[in-house]
Design a protein around this motif. Structure first.
Motif, mmCIF file in Angstrom:
data_model
loop_
_atom_site.group_PDB
_atom_site.id
_atom_site.type_symbol
_atom_site.label_atom_id
_atom_site.label_comp_id
_atom_site.label_asym_id
_atom_site.label_seq_id
_atom_site.Cartn_x
_atom_site.Cartn_y
_atom_site.Cartn_z
ATOM 1 N N ASN A 138 0.805 -1.227 0.000
ATOM 2 C CA ASN A 138 0.000 0.000 0.000
ATOM 3 C C ASN A 138 0.835 1.273 0.000
ATOM 4 N N ALA A 139 2.149 1.144 -0.068
ATOM 5 C CA ALA A 139 3.005 2.327 0.124
ATOM 6 C C ALA A 139 2.711 3.435 -0.890
ATOM 7 N N PHE A 140 2.197 3.042 -2.063
ATOM 8 C CA PHE A 140 1.905 4.071 -3.076
ATOM 9 C C PHE A 140 0.431 4.021 -3.504
ATOM 10 N N ALA A 141 -0.405 3.390 -2.668
ATOM 11 C CA ALA A 141 -1.820 3.260 -3.035
ATOM 12 C C ALA A 141 -2.612 4.385 -2.381
ATOM 13 N N HIS A 142 -3.371 5.102 -3.174
ATOM 14 C CA HIS A 142 -4.186 6.193 -2.618
ATOM 15 C C HIS A 142 -5.632 5.736 -2.624
ATOM 16 N N ALA A 143 -6.225 5.635 -1.435
ATOM 17 C CA ALA A 143 -7.578 5.098 -1.369
ATOM 18 C C ALA A 143 -8.619 6.208 -1.294
ATOM 19 N N SER A 144 -8.315 7.271 -0.559
ATOM 20 C CA SER A 144 -9.370 8.266 -0.370
ATOM 21 C C SER A 144 -9.563 9.075 -1.652
ATOM 22 N N GLY A 145 -10.816 9.430 -1.908
ATOM 23 C CA GLY A 145 -11.170 10.153 -3.136
ATOM 24 C C GLY A 145 -10.405 11.457 -3.247
ATOM 25 N N ILE A 146 -10.250 12.144 -2.120
ATOM 26 C CA ILE A 146 -9.572 13.453 -2.149
ATOM 27 C C ILE A 146 -8.115 13.261 -2.573
ATOM 28 N N HIS A 147 -7.489 12.224 -2.011
ATOM 29 C CA HIS A 147 -6.086 11.970 -2.355
ATOM 30 C C HIS A 147 -5.962 11.569 -3.822
ATOM 31 N N GLN A 148 -6.859 10.689 -4.275
ATOM 32 C CA GLN A 148 -6.779 10.240 -5.681
ATOM 33 C C GLN A 148 -6.931 11.426 -6.619
ATOM 34 N N GLY B 56 -6.285 14.532 -5.971
ATOM 35 C CA GLY B 56 -5.082 15.372 -5.878
ATOM 36 C C GLY B 56 -3.949 14.802 -6.710
ATOM 37 N N VAL B 57 -3.714 13.492 -6.594
ATOM 38 C CA VAL B 57 -2.591 12.857 -7.300
ATOM 39 C C VAL B 57 -2.793 12.924 -8.809
ATOM 40 N N LEU B 58 -4.073 12.778 -9.230
ATOM 41 C CA LEU B 58 -4.327 12.859 -10.674
ATOM 42 C C LEU B 58 -4.045 14.268 -11.207
ATOM 43 N N LYS B 59 -4.326 15.257 -10.376
ATOM 44 C CA LYS B 59 -4.095 16.645 -10.826
ATOM 45 C C LYS B 59 -2.615 17.003 -10.771
ATOM 46 N N ALA B 60 -1.992 16.642 -9.701
ATOM 47 C CA ALA B 60 -0.542 16.904 -9.553
ATOM 48 C C ALA B 60 0.002 15.868 -8.582
ATOM 49 N N ARG B 61 0.869 15.036 -9.104
ATOM 50 C CA ARG B 61 1.356 13.874 -8.360
ATOM 51 C C ARG B 61 1.908 14.221 -6.979
ATOM 52 N N ASP B 62 2.651 15.346 -6.931
ATOM 53 C CA ASP B 62 3.317 15.658 -5.664
ATOM 54 C C ASP B 62 2.388 16.216 -4.598
ATOM 55 N N THR B 63 1.056 16.290 -4.888
ATOM 56 C CA THR B 63 0.144 16.708 -3.811
ATOM 57 C C THR B 63 0.204 15.710 -2.657
ATOM 58 N N TYR B 64 0.319 14.426 -3.007
ATOM 59 C CA TYR B 64 0.358 13.417 -1.940
ATOM 60 C C TYR B 64 1.504 12.435 -2.071
ATOM 61 N N GLU B 65 2.343 12.577 -3.102
ATOM 62 C CA GLU B 65 3.436 11.606 -3.272
ATOM 63 C C GLU B 65 4.783 12.281 -3.126
ATOM 64 N N ILE B 66 5.602 11.764 -2.203
ATOM 65 C CA ILE B 66 6.927 12.367 -2.014
ATOM 66 C C ILE B 66 8.003 11.573 -2.761
#
Ligand code: KIV
Ligand code: ZN
Length: 513
Positions: A292-302, A304-314
């Motif tokens: 799960n280290a790179f799995a985004h489950a919550s809708g808000i996170h997904q 965000g990541v689709l719009k700009a990866r670094d919103t939730y991915e370091i």
């Protein structure tokens, strides 16, 4: 001070001290090869004097590894040190790692030696080792609980005798980051010749702070070597996790300002290999290498990541070796395509006979399963015994029936000492009946410590990977088996564990000695 952080991997030594993580020579060689691909700086390949098996393994790894320094652990006595030096002889670059406990508790209760005797023995051992090599690491075992004045005296002496790396172990994992970091800083400030050695950290994870303590040792204490293991494998709660250290230093280069030579794309393959060989599964939420280290489950996170990866991915998943499940081969793929895929995955098989054996396993699997993924190929190769491994037990076939309300029954055909035998038994479930059927012929009397099933890829068509941990007469061993049919995978895992129990060169579990 150098800005290079040396990565010292001790999966094959400290990692192997996890109960049940004992590995065969062949398994250790496979891991050593992968560590070389990962580009670790030092591979601690074992403890040469602990068993003939360890000696031979270190010797073999020393002859194979070209791009990393190969190291053996040794107690601070002439016999251990000579044995380690002998095992390391074929290495292009080698290191002796000598340890001696320095805490009041260990000196009094375990060693039954006075501090003066420990001081003298530490000095003498380095003087002796200096005749054999100029790459010597000294570890004051239980260093973190040792008296600071005494530690300064011992470490100054061993550096004067020629130790080139000083490791500061938190052997029992009771360190706290700030205090651990400051302890190294104090040692380096107080020991007059401290600049003649590279300082190293070695932290256990009993309080879940091994990575934090190691990083504090680097940042506050100025250590330039981290001892760590793949997946944080190690005694008790484990050692410092290599993948977390490397990605912390890389991701927060702004803070640490250090370079590591690791090829991060090899992190996930290394994690998988170690997990598969030892049977120690990686928890899904484990940093960097957990499923799960790179799995985004919550809708808000997904979103965000689709719009700009670094919103939730370091970090980027692909940078640490996560690849999307790729269908790579199928039923019609030929031997050349299989061989090429092995090469692309960085898998080296020793001989044509081993490639042929793996290829025929692949063909069998392709008959059962339409899509073959990289993970399946890694499992095929991982579970294929080396050509030279004489196996006592080998799976042939299985039939079992189970129906609601009826007691399951299994019939297993396997070879035992070269002869085919058939065992039959009932059990509480199909797996239990299968293992009972094997046991009806083998009568090992081994105690089952663990049974676990894991899907190698996603979906119900995936291969099941079963781990069985057995214990008998001081030996704790893991057997791993894979098959699209988890009952067959269970039979293979049980037979693999019995093979290890049968191998008398396999050393006793440290806890049992
Ligand atoms: O934990 C420890 O102290 C060790 C030493 C042998 C370095 O593993
Ligand atoms: Zn340790």
């Amino acid at each position: 001070m150098s800005d290079k952080l040396i990565i010292f991997d001790t999966t094959l030594r400290d990692g192997e001290q996890s109960p049940g993580a004992s590995m065969t020579k062949d398994e250790k060689i496979r891991i050593a090869r992968q560590l070389e691909r990962l580009k670790v700086d030092v591979i601690e390949a074992g403890f040469a004097s602990s068993s003939n098996g360890d000696f031979e393994t270190i010797h073999a790894i020393s002859g194979i590894i070209k791009d990393a320094t190969v190291c053996s652990l040794a107690r601070a006595n002439d016999r251990d040190i000579s044995r380690a030096a002998e095992a390391l002889k074929p290495a292009a670059s080698s290191r002796l790692h000598i340890f001696l406990a320095t805490s009041p508790l260990h000196m009094e209760k375990k060693l039954r030696m006075t501090p003066d005797e420990v001081y003298e023995q530490a000095r003498r051992s380095i003087r002796f080792a200096r005749n054999l090599t100029d790459n010597i690491e000294f570890s004051p075992e239980d260093g973190y609980r040792s008296d600071m004045d005494f530690l300064c005296k011992v470490l100054e002496a061993v550096i004067a005798e020629g130790a080139t790396t000083i490791n500061f172990p938190d052997t029992v994992g009771c360190g706290v980051p700030e205090l651990y970091g400051h302890a190294i800083k104090t040692l380096r400030e107080r020991i007059p010749n401290s600049d003649k050695a590279i300082w190293s950290v070695h932290c256990h994870n009993d309080l879940g702070m091994a990575v934090a303590n190691s990083l504090a040792g680097v940042k506050i204490g100025g250590a330039r070597q981290v001892e760590c293991t793949i997946n944080g494998l190690g005694e008790r709660a484990g050692n410092t996790s290599l993948e977390e250290i490397v990605m912390a230093v890389k991701t927060r280069k702004d803070y640490f300002g250090l370079e590591v030579g690791i090829d991060t794309a090899q992190i996930v393959p290394s994690s998988r290999l170690v997990s598969q060989i030892t049977g120690f599964l990686v928890q899904p939420n484990k940093a960097v290498v957990g499923a799960n280290a790179f799995a985004h489950a919550s809708g808000i996170h997904q979103d965000g990541v689709l719009k700009a990866r670094d919103t939730y991915e370091i970090m980027r998943a692909e940078d640490v070796g996560w690849a999307n499940n790729k269908i790579v081969l199928g039923k019609l793929s030929g031997r050349n395509a299989f061989k090429q895929r092995l090469q692309e995955l960085g898998i080296t098989l020793e001989s044509e006979a081993e490639i042929n054996a793996a290829f025929s396993r692949f063909k069998e699997l392709a008959d059962q399963k339409a899509e073959i993924f990289d993970e399946d190929i890694i499992a095929i190769v991982g579970n294929e015994p080396a050509e030279h491994d004489a196996e006592e037990f080998r799976f042939v076939s299985l039939a079992q029936n189970s129906a609601t309300g009826e007691r399951p029954h299994a019939r297993v055909v396997f070879s035992m000492g070269g002869k085919e035998v058939t065992g039959e038994a009932d059990g509480n479930g199909p797996v239990d009946a299968t293992l009972n059927a094997i046991e009806s012929k083998v009568v090992s009397g081994a105690e089952q410590l663990l049974y676990s099933v894991n899907a190698i890829t996603t979906g119900t068509q995936a291969q099941g990977e079963v781990t069985v941990r057995l214990s008998k007469a001081g030996r704790i061993v893991n057997g791993v088996g894979t098959d699209p049919d988890i009952v067959a995978a269970s039979a293979k895992a049980y037979l693999a564990a019995l093979n290890k129990l049968d191998d008398k060169s396999f050393k006793l579990n440290p806890q049992a000695i």
